[in-house]
Design a protein around this motif. Structure first.
Motif, PDB file in Angstrom:
ATOM      1  N   ASP A 111       0.803  -1.221   0.000  1.00 11.41           N
ATOM      2  CA  ASP A 111       0.000   0.000   0.000  1.00 11.41           C
ATOM      3  C   ASP A 111       0.835   1.269   0.000  1.00 11.41           C
ATOM      4  OD1 ASP A 111      -2.532  -1.194  -0.158  1.00 11.41           O
ATOM      5  OD2 ASP A 111      -2.516  -1.639   1.988  1.00 11.41           O
ATOM      6  N   ASP A 112       2.154   1.138   0.039  1.00 12.16           N
ATOM      7  CA  ASP A 112       3.024   2.302  -0.128  1.00 12.16           C
ATOM      8  C   ASP A 112       4.390   1.800  -0.615  1.00 12.16           C
ATOM      9  OD1 ASP A 112       4.531   1.465   2.184  1.00 12.16           O
ATOM     10  OD2 ASP A 112       3.112   2.534   3.464  1.00 12.16           O
ATOM     11  N   GLU A 113       5.275   2.747  -0.934  1.00  9.12           N
ATOM     12  CA  GLU A 113       6.581   2.363  -1.475  1.00  9.12           C
ATOM     13  C   GLU A 113       7.408   1.581  -0.467  1.00  9.12           C
ATOM     14  OE1 GLU A 113       8.907   4.878  -4.169  1.00  9.12           O
ATOM     15  OE2 GLU A 113       7.436   6.453  -3.760  1.00  9.12           O
ATOM     16  N   ASP A 114       7.298   1.925   0.804  1.00  8.09           N
ATOM     17  CA  ASP A 114       8.074   1.201   1.808  1.00  8.09           C
ATOM     18  C   ASP A 114       7.695  -0.276   1.843  1.00  8.09           C
ATOM     19  OD1 ASP A 114       9.464   3.463   2.520  1.00  8.09           O
ATOM     20  OD2 ASP A 114       8.193   3.945   4.247  1.00  8.09           O
ATOM     21  N   GLU A 115       6.389  -0.566   1.740  1.00  5.51           N
ATOM     22  CA  GLU A 115       5.954  -1.957   1.741  1.00  5.51           C
ATOM     23  C   GLU A 115       6.448  -2.680   0.491  1.00  5.51           C
ATOM     24  OE1 GLU A 115       1.764  -2.323   2.316  1.00  5.51           O
ATOM     25  OE2 GLU A 115       1.816  -1.544   4.368  1.00  5.51           O
ATOM     26  N   ALA A 116       6.460  -1.985  -0.636  1.00  4.22           N
ATOM     27  CA  ALA A 116       6.949  -2.595  -1.869  1.00  4.22           C
ATOM     28  C   ALA A 116       8.437  -2.916  -1.759  1.00  4.22           C
ATOM     29  CB  ALA A 116       6.689  -1.662  -3.046  1.00  4.22           C
ATOM     30  N   ARG A 117       9.209  -1.967  -1.239  1.00  2.00           N
ATOM     31  CA  ARG A 117      10.650  -2.195  -1.116  1.00  2.00           C
ATOM     32  C   ARG A 117      10.957  -3.256  -0.045  1.00  2.00           C
ATOM     33  NH1 ARG A 117      12.783   1.493  -4.412  1.00  2.00           N
ATOM     34  NH2 ARG A 117      11.638   3.440  -4.746  1.00  2.00           N
ATOM     35  N   ALA A 118      10.051  -3.398   0.912  1.00  4.06           N
ATOM     36  CA  ALA A 118      10.249  -4.428   1.935  1.00  4.06           C
ATOM     37  C   ALA A 118      10.198  -5.819   1.317  1.00  4.06           C
ATOM     38  CB  ALA A 118       9.193  -4.298   3.031  1.00  4.06           C
ATOM     39  N   LEU A 119       9.381  -6.007   0.279  1.00  5.03           N
ATOM     40  CA  LEU A 119       9.340  -7.307  -0.385  1.00  5.03           C
ATOM     41  C   LEU A 119      10.695  -7.626  -1.023  1.00  5.03           C
ATOM     42  CD1 LEU A 119       7.887  -9.829  -1.388  1.00  5.03           C
ATOM     43  CD2 LEU A 119       7.066  -8.490  -3.353  1.00  5.03           C
ATOM     44  N   VAL A 120      11.320  -6.621  -1.623  1.00  2.00           N
ATOM     45  CA  VAL A 120      12.644  -6.829  -2.222  1.00  2.00           C
ATOM     46  C   VAL A 120      13.642  -7.235  -1.149  1.00  2.00           C
ATOM     47  CG1 VAL A 120      14.491  -5.791  -3.571  1.00  2.00           C
ATOM     48  CG2 VAL A 120      12.112  -5.146  -4.030  1.00  2.00           C
ATOM     49  N   ALA A 121      13.621  -6.526  -0.030  1.00  3.95           N
ATOM     50  CA  ALA A 121      14.542  -6.851   1.067  1.00  3.95           C
ATOM     51  C   ALA A 121      14.285  -8.251   1.603  1.00  3.95           C
ATOM     52  CB  ALA A 121      14.404  -5.817   2.185  1.00  3.95           C
ATOM     53  N   ASP A 122      13.017  -8.624   1.731  1.00 11.28           N
ATOM     54  CA  ASP A 122      12.686  -9.959   2.228  1.00 11.28           C
ATOM     55  C   ASP A 122      13.134 -11.035   1.250  1.00 11.28           C
ATOM     56  OD1 ASP A 122      11.566  -8.755   4.422  1.00 11.28           O
ATOM     57  OD2 ASP A 122       9.483  -9.014   3.768  1.00 11.28           O
ATOM     58  N   ALA A 123      13.000 -10.758  -0.054  1.00 10.74           N
ATOM     59  CA  ALA A 123      13.437 -11.732  -1.055  1.00 10.74           C
ATOM     60  C   ALA A 123      14.949 -11.931  -1.000  1.00 10.74           C
ATOM     61  CB  ALA A 123      12.998 -11.282  -2.451  1.00 10.74           C
ATOM     62  N   ARG A 124      15.681 -10.834  -0.821  1.00 11.45           N
ATOM     63  CA  ARG A 124      17.148 -10.949  -0.722  1.00 11.45           C
ATOM     64  C   ARG A 124      17.542 -11.756   0.514  1.00 11.45           C
ATOM     65  NH1 ARG A 124      19.778  -7.828  -4.362  1.00 11.45           N
ATOM     66  NH2 ARG A 124      18.637  -6.100  -5.315  1.00 11.45           N
ATOM     67  N   ALA A 125      16.802 -11.562   1.596  1.00 11.41           N
ATOM     68  CA  ALA A 125      17.114 -12.296   2.819  1.00 11.41           C
ATOM     69  C   ALA A 125      16.753 -13.776   2.691  1.00 11.41           C
ATOM     70  CB  ALA A 125      16.362 -11.676   4.000  1.00 11.41           C
ATOM     71  N   ALA A 126      15.654 -14.062   1.994  1.00 13.22           N
ATOM     72  CA  ALA A 126      15.203 -15.445   1.861  1.00 13.22           C
ATOM     73  C   ALA A 126      16.011 -16.228   0.825  1.00 13.22           C
ATOM     74  CB  ALA A 126      13.718 -15.474   1.478  1.00 13.22           C
ATOM     75  N   PHE A 127      16.544 -15.508  -0.191  1.00 12.78           N
ATOM     76  CA  PHE A 127      17.306 -16.160  -1.257  1.00 12.78           C
ATOM     77  C   PHE A 127      18.648 -15.438  -1.432  1.00 12.78           C
ATOM     78  CE2 PHE A 127      12.783 -16.576  -2.135  1.00 12.78           C
ATOM     79  CZ  PHE A 127      12.629 -17.952  -2.324  1.00 12.78           C
ATOM     80  N   PRO A 128      19.507 -15.498  -0.416  1.00  9.75           N
ATOM     81  CA  PRO A 128      20.742 -14.704  -0.454  1.00  9.75           C
ATOM     82  C   PRO A 128      21.747 -15.183  -1.492  1.00  9.75           C
ATOM     83  CG  PRO A 128      20.747 -16.166   1.442  1.00  9.75           C
ATOM     84  CD  PRO A 128      19.380 -16.261   0.837  1.00  9.75           C
ATOM     85  N   ASP A 129      21.632 -16.424  -1.928  1.00 10.12           N
ATOM     86  CA  ASP A 129      22.600 -16.974  -2.861  1.00 10.12           C
ATOM     87  C   ASP A 129      22.152 -16.852  -4.321  1.00 10.12           C
ATOM     88  OD1 ASP A 129      20.508 -18.698  -2.262  1.00 10.12           O
ATOM     89  OD2 ASP A 129      21.689 -20.513  -2.647  1.00 10.12           O
ATOM     90  N   ALA A 130      20.993 -16.232  -4.565  1.00  9.37           N
ATOM     91  CA  ALA A 130      20.524 -16.058  -5.934  1.00  9.37           C
ATOM     92  C   ALA A 130      21.305 -14.937  -6.610  1.00  9.37           C
ATOM     93  CB  ALA A 130      19.030 -15.735  -5.949  1.00  9.37           C
ATOM     94  N   ARG A 131      21.438 -15.025  -7.919  1.00 12.92           N
ATOM     95  CA  ARG A 131      22.222 -14.030  -8.655  1.00 12.92           C
ATOM     96  C   ARG A 131      21.426 -12.737  -8.873  1.00 12.92           C
ATOM     97  NH1 ARG A 131      25.693 -15.526 -13.992  1.00 12.92           N
ATOM     98  NH2 ARG A 131      26.754 -16.705 -12.354  1.00 12.92           N
ATOM     99  N   HIS A 132      20.105 -12.847  -9.065  1.00 13.01           N
ATOM    100  CA  HIS A 132      19.301 -11.668  -9.384  1.00 13.01           C
ATOM    101  C   HIS A 132      18.023 -11.658  -8.541  1.00 13.01           C
ATOM    102  CE1 HIS A 132      21.865 -11.067 -12.903  1.00 13.01           C
ATOM    103  NE2 HIS A 132      21.659 -12.333 -13.214  1.00 13.01           N
ATOM    104  N   HIS A 133      17.633 -10.450  -8.105  1.00 16.49           N
ATOM    105  CA  HIS A 133      16.365 -10.229  -7.394  1.00 16.49           C
ATOM    106  C   HIS A 133      15.670  -9.065  -8.116  1.00 16.49           C
ATOM    107  CE1 HIS A 133      19.146 -12.071  -4.493  1.00 16.49           C
ATOM    108  NE2 HIS A 133      18.084 -12.615  -3.920  1.00 16.49           N
ATOM    109  N   CYS A 134      15.072  -9.347  -9.245  1.00 15.29           N
ATOM    110  CA  CYS A 134      14.463  -8.297 -10.073  1.00 15.29           C
ATOM    111  C   CYS A 134      13.077  -7.952  -9.515  1.00 15.29           C
ATOM    112  CB  CYS A 134      14.364  -8.763 -11.511  1.00 15.29           C
ATOM    113  SG  CYS A 134      15.978  -9.275 -12.181  1.00 15.29           S
ATOM    114  N   SER A 135      12.651  -6.714  -9.724  1.00 15.86           N
ATOM    115  CA  SER A 135      11.426  -6.276  -9.051  1.00 15.86           C
ATOM    116  C   SER A 135      10.640  -5.271  -9.880  1.00 15.86           C
ATOM    117  CB  SER A 135      11.762  -5.664  -7.690  1.00 15.86           C
ATOM    118  OG  SER A 135      12.617  -4.538  -7.849  1.00 15.86           O
ATOM    119  N   ALA A 136       9.370  -5.141  -9.504  1.00 12.26           N
ATOM    120  CA  ALA A 136       8.482  -4.137 -10.093  1.00 12.26           C
ATOM    121  C   ALA A 136       7.332  -3.913  -9.131  1.00 12.26           C
ATOM    122  CB  ALA A 136       7.954  -4.596 -11.451  1.00 12.26           C
TER     123      ALA A 136
END
Length: 215
Positions: free
Chosen positions: A31-56
């Motif tokens: 519902d806001d930009e902070d919540e959207a960016r939090a998903l990116v941060a959570d994905a990086r934390a959950a998949f730290p060994d992945a090469r790419h974490h692309c987002s939109a």
């Protein structure tokens, strides 16, 4: 005003594999930009060994223009984030964020292959995303006698009206009602109380209606 958004709750997850590259798509209500960016941060934390974490993401800002952002996160420019954003646009959803995590499988997919892979990853998540229709409706209050309150509330529910609050006072019961059609609400209350009770407008509220898969 009404629009479509993902239902609040846990992240939606869908996985695909293209020529041994693994794509994990995560989708969340934001519902806001902070919540959207939090998903990116959570994905990086959950998949730290992945090469790419692309987002939109697409987020409606009250009183301002819609905010849309995308990131290729190391993939060739225009092959990941923007195709993901185009899929979100095509879905009709707002207040939605998506991340696609890629584990490289050793075979290059080329520009067209990457665009298809990231687009299809988001489409897969959207296919299983619960949705709600969001409306801004009017709020109304009406005072009825204790003897009539239960009957009036039940009849309002039976006629599809939304009762958001019931407050018991010394002499009357105050019902708070949410309605998109104020004229119909006033008419229904008048018919249920023989004209003795008149709803008064008190503002607006946001109401979310969960949709069935076929909606």
């Amino acid at each position: 005003m009404s629009d479509l958004r993902p239902a609040r709750g846990t992240d939606v997850r869908a996985e695909t594999e293209v020529r041994r590259s693994r794509f994990v798509a995560l989708l969340r209500r934001a519902d806001d930009e902070d919540e959207a960016r939090a998903l990116v941060a959570d994905a990086r934390a959950a998949f730290p060994d992945a090469r790419h974490h692309c987002s939109a993401f697409r987020v409606d800002v009250p009183g301002s223009n819609r905010v849309e952002r995308s990131s290729d996160d190391g993939e060739p420019a225009g092959t990941a984030g923007m195709p993901m954003l185009e899929v979100l646009r095509g879905s009709g959803l707002t207040n939605v964020a998506a991340v696609v995590v890629r584990y490289f499988g050793g075979t290059r997919l080329g520009t067209g292959g990457l665009v298809r892979a990231y687009s299809e990853a988001v489409q897969g998540a959207l296919a299983v995303t619960p949705r709600v229709r969001v409306e801004i409706v009017g709020l109304w209050t009406v005072d009825v006698g204790h003897a009539d309150a239960g009957r009036v509330e039940a009849e309002l529910h039976a006629r599809g009206m939304t009762v958001t609050d019931v407050a018991y006072g010394a002499r009357t019961v105050r019902l708070t009602l949410a309605a998109a059609d104020g004229d119909r609400l006033v008419g229904v209350v008048a018919s249920l109380t023989a004209g003795r009770a008149i709803p008064a407008p008190t503002g607006t509220a946001v109401v979310e209606h969960r949709l069935t898969p076929a909606s």
